[in-house]
Design a protein around this motif. Structure first.
Motif, short mmCIF file in Angstrom:
data_model
loop_
_atom_site.label_atom_id
_atom_site.label_comp_id
_atom_site.label_asym_id
_atom_site.label_seq_id
_atom_site.Cartn_x
_atom_site.Cartn_y
_atom_site.Cartn_z
N GLN A 134 56.39 -9.28 -31.26
CA GLN A 134 56.07 -8.66 -32.54
C GLN A 134 55.84 -7.16 -32.38
O GLN A 134 56.32 -6.36 -33.18
N ARG A 141 60.98 -0.80 -35.52
CA ARG A 141 61.24 -0.61 -36.96
C ARG A 141 60.44 0.56 -37.52
O ARG A 141 60.99 1.45 -38.15
N ASP A 147 67.12 -0.15 -37.93
CA ASP A 147 67.27 -1.20 -38.93
C ASP A 147 67.24 -2.55 -38.20
O ASP A 147 67.25 -2.63 -36.97
N TYR A 148 67.18 -3.61 -39.00
CA TYR A 148 67.01 -4.94 -38.41
C TYR A 148 68.14 -5.31 -37.45
O TYR A 148 67.88 -5.90 -36.40
N LEU A 159 68.86 -12.06 -36.00
CA LEU A 159 68.42 -11.22 -37.11
C LEU A 159 67.23 -11.84 -37.85
O LEU A 159 66.25 -11.16 -38.15
N GLY A 160 67.29 -13.13 -38.13
CA GLY A 160 66.18 -13.81 -38.81
C GLY A 160 64.90 -13.78 -37.99
O GLY A 160 63.81 -13.64 -38.54
N THR A 161 65.04 -13.91 -36.68
CA THR A 161 63.88 -13.84 -35.79
C THR A 161 63.25 -12.46 -35.84
O THR A 161 62.02 -12.33 -35.87
N VAL A 162 64.08 -11.43 -35.85
CA VAL A 162 63.58 -10.06 -35.93
C VAL A 162 62.80 -9.86 -37.22
O VAL A 162 61.68 -9.33 -37.22
N LYS A 163 63.35 -10.30 -38.33
CA LYS A 163 62.67 -10.16 -39.62
C LYS A 163 61.34 -10.90 -39.62
O LYS A 163 60.33 -10.38 -40.12
N SER A 164 61.32 -12.08 -39.05
CA SER A 164 60.10 -12.87 -38.98
C SER A 164 59.05 -12.18 -38.11
O SER A 164 57.87 -12.11 -38.48
N ILE A 166 58.75 -9.00 -37.46
CA ILE A 166 58.25 -7.80 -38.15
C ILE A 166 57.29 -8.20 -39.26
O ILE A 166 56.22 -7.60 -39.41
N ASN A 167 57.64 -9.21 -40.03
CA ASN A 167 56.77 -9.67 -41.11
C ASN A 167 55.42 -10.14 -40.58
O ASN A 167 54.36 -9.75 -41.09
#
Length: 184
Positions: A134, A141, A147-148, A159-164, A166-167
């Motif tokens: 994380q 970011r 960017d993602y 990509l989904g793992t990266v977004k998760s 970061i969130n």
């Protein structure tokens, strides 16, 4: 227009090819990316150790230029080298006893600089509480401005793992900073 000026007009890929044999091209790469590398290093290892990390990063880049195939963008490769150097510095720090606070920067306005340094220190402390994945994603970011998709390329994560990551990292930082008395 000087030769150095003409180098500064080139993109990173062209500079990398030239930098293998021409130090002026390497210097342009360093000048172009040093501030971003320093921001990422300072957020990861603290401002006191960031200069050493930046130096290690560009030594590693210089040594690795001949082997850089260009499969990834130069910026992606540079961020990976930076993160590796940061982790190496953090590992080394764990084996060395704490000897006090990091050396302060020369302030322009003592009041504002002190407040900003306090906020930076709290944010760095908050980042250190995050799990490494994380912390890496949030730093890339928010500090490096990637960017993602670029973060996914640097970290090798989906990509989904990266977004998760970061969130979740942002939520944890928000909670930590709120508990520390700062309004995120």
């Amino acid at each position: 227009m000087t030769l150095s000026d003409s180098f500064s007009q080139l993109d990173d890929a062209a500079l990398v090819r030239l930098a293998v044999r021409d130090e002026r091209a390497f210097e342009v790469l360093v000048n172009r990316h040093a501030a971003g590398v320093h921001r990422l290093a300072a957020s990861t290892v603290g401002s006191g150790a960031a200069d050493d990390v930046v130096q290690e990063v560009f030594i590693a880049v210089h040594r690795g230029l001949k082997g850089f195939r260009g499969d990834a963008q130069f910026g992606t490769w540079l961020h990976r080298i930076t993160l590796n150097a940061c982790y190496k510095a953090l590992q080394a720090r764990q084996n060395i006893p704490f000897e006090g606070a990091p050396e302060p920067c020369a302030p322009h306005n003592p009041v504002n600089s002190s407040e900003q340094a306090d906020i930076r220190d709290r944010l760095a402390a908050a980042l250190q509480t995050l799990p490494p994945e994380q912390r890496e994603a949030v730093s890339l970011r928010e500090i490096s401005g990637l960017d993602y998709a670029e973060i996914a390329a640097v970290t090798g994560a989906e990509l989904g793992t990266v977004k998760s990551r970061i969130n979740r990292g942002r939520a944890a930082l928000r909670e930590w900073l709120t508990q520390a008395g700062l309004k995120p």
